[in-house]
Design a protein around this motif. Sequence first.
Motif, short mmCIF file in Angstrom:
data_model
loop_
_atom_site.label_atom_id
_atom_site.label_comp_id
_atom_site.label_asym_id
_atom_site.label_seq_id
_atom_site.Cartn_x
_atom_site.Cartn_y
_atom_site.Cartn_z
N ASP A 204 0.84 -1.20 0.00
CA ASP A 204 0.00 0.00 0.00
C ASP A 204 0.88 1.25 0.00
O ASP A 204 1.67 1.46 0.92
CB ASP A 204 -0.87 -0.04 1.26
CG ASP A 204 -1.86 1.11 1.32
OD1 ASP A 204 -1.92 1.91 0.35
OD2 ASP A 204 -2.57 1.21 2.33
N TYR B 106 -3.38 3.69 -3.04
CA TYR B 106 -3.26 2.71 -4.14
C TYR B 106 -2.23 1.66 -3.76
O TYR B 106 -1.34 1.90 -2.94
CB TYR B 106 -2.91 3.39 -5.47
CG TYR B 106 -1.51 3.96 -5.53
CD1 TYR B 106 -0.48 3.23 -6.12
CD2 TYR B 106 -1.21 5.21 -5.03
CE1 TYR B 106 0.80 3.76 -6.18
CE2 TYR B 106 0.06 5.74 -5.09
CZ TYR B 106 1.07 5.01 -5.67
OH TYR B 106 2.34 5.52 -5.71
N GLN C 181 0.66 2.32 -9.94
CA GLN C 181 -0.69 1.73 -9.89
C GLN C 181 -1.06 1.19 -11.27
O GLN C 181 -1.12 1.95 -12.24
CB GLN C 181 -1.73 2.78 -9.44
CG GLN C 181 -3.13 2.18 -9.28
CD GLN C 181 -4.17 3.18 -8.75
OE1 GLN C 181 -4.03 4.40 -8.93
NE2 GLN C 181 -5.21 2.66 -8.12
N SER D 272 -5.17 -3.17 -9.75
CA SER D 272 -5.82 -2.40 -8.70
C SER D 272 -7.25 -2.88 -8.47
O SER D 272 -7.69 -3.01 -7.32
CB SER D 272 -5.87 -0.95 -9.14
OG SER D 272 -5.30 -0.14 -8.20
N GLU E 232 -9.20 2.43 -3.37
CA GLU E 232 -8.37 1.91 -4.47
C GLU E 232 -9.02 2.27 -5.82
O GLU E 232 -8.35 2.69 -6.77
CB GLU E 232 -8.24 0.38 -4.33
CG GLU E 232 -7.28 -0.27 -5.29
CD GLU E 232 -5.82 -0.14 -4.86
OE1 GLU E 232 -5.53 -0.03 -3.65
OE2 GLU E 232 -4.96 -0.14 -5.77
N VAL F 33 -9.00 6.15 -6.44
CA VAL F 33 -7.69 6.64 -6.88
C VAL F 33 -7.42 6.22 -8.33
O VAL F 33 -6.86 6.98 -9.12
CB VAL F 33 -6.56 6.19 -5.91
CG1 VAL F 33 -5.20 6.60 -6.42
CG2 VAL F 33 -6.80 6.77 -4.52
N LEU F 34 -7.87 5.03 -8.69
CA LEU F 34 -7.71 4.59 -10.08
C LEU F 34 -8.44 5.57 -11.02
O LEU F 34 -7.89 5.99 -12.05
CB LEU F 34 -8.26 3.16 -10.25
CG LEU F 34 -8.19 2.58 -11.67
CD1 LEU F 34 -6.74 2.45 -12.15
CD2 LEU F 34 -8.87 1.20 -11.72
#
Length: 429
Positions: free
Chosen positions: A26, A30, A41, A46, A64, A67-68
Amino acid sequence: TINGKLDAATAASLTDLATKTLIANDLGGYTVPTHGLYPFQWNWDSAITALGWMKSDERRAWQEIDVLFSGQWDDGMVPHILFHKDSTTYFPGPDVWGSDKKIKSTSISQPPVVATVMKEMLASAQDKTLAEQKVKALFSKVVDYHLWWYNDRDPENTGLVVTYHPWESGMDNSPSWDDALEAVPGVDWEYTRRDTSHVDSSQRPHKSEYDRFLYLVDFFKRNNFDSKVIYETCPYKMNDLGIIAILHRATKDLLKMGEQLDLNDARTDYLAQRLELTQTAVNTLWCEQSEYFYCKNVLTNSLAKVKTSAALLTVYAGLTSDEQTHIIKTATEDFIESSKFSVASTHPKEDKYEPQRYWRGPIWLHINWMIATGLKEAGFVTTAEKIQDDTRDLVLKSGYYEYFNPETGAGCGGKDFSWTAAIALHWLL
Ligand code: 2M8
């Protein structure tokens, strides 16, 4: 294993190890696939990794995905790598890709499994309020992403999206790309690979492939990432069964989520029309003679006739007729019987099969999960459970490696790998 099941103590220690693997990878919002080899990432890593986070920290799992999507381009594309922080341990980095977005990224995408993952997360969530709030907030972004696939990668409404790079397929050096790649020139500049300083080169793609991978990266940059120009002139254009199947399934899952939470808009009707086109067009990838689906080189209009596990994902996608479903189920059993552990990424009887060279033979656990999920839903529970048991045995024998040798079960590639740990948490333990 006892009847395919683990005893409680072993299950607890594997769960602990998997959770610790995610925590160690981590980077704050991400998760890297593994340190050193892949320090950024990655798109489909992810998504799969979020499934693992759901078991220990639901808020972190949704983060996750948030953030992607923070790296999504204005046209809807979600990049295959987001370079949030600099790192010298990976090549090619942001400078080679050359895109100028707020968050540095590559200019291609990856198999869009994220909507399917979100649907699973919504279904399994303990905190339903959080899950529904997150799906509602993300929904239109995911629709944009799927529209990007269909419009940008299938502007002529053929029903089959194209991919411009083996890295986009996620199955980097699959033998399915060999012929198409031969037509791509290699770069004429010197570069230093980093992957082979982390992992033995016998488990990685050859230089001849990297030369061409980099030519394509450069080609996108030279053409200013212009979708139209690239669609018309890219020297590599494939219909990849992996992407097509994963996209098809994910679009259906997206529409179901929308219905469930009353999020439908006019654009979802358009996605439903695209599903119908694919449902018919996939038969142009079916070879009657060998009774198998193959990827297609769009530039030469020829099927890449090598049996890979990507074709087995057609059942998971719901793209097969009843007859094809039975044939693919039998083909899956043939894959299973042809090596000690399953499911090999290239059929072990193929000349091009290499049990430890990356996507030319080794087993990838997230692919096993998808294949088994499809078979189970189609009613083939025994075959699905055989895949699940084999997958559990691999983890028990070798731990959370990047991928596994189908002959020996040995772990290959990077160690302490996020998506392997995540699939164990989600599906095996
Ligand atoms: C592998 O691909 C990267 C490039 O994207 C590489 O080899 O450098 C593939 O296995 C891909 O599917 C995966 O997402 C990535 C990170 O695990 O590694």
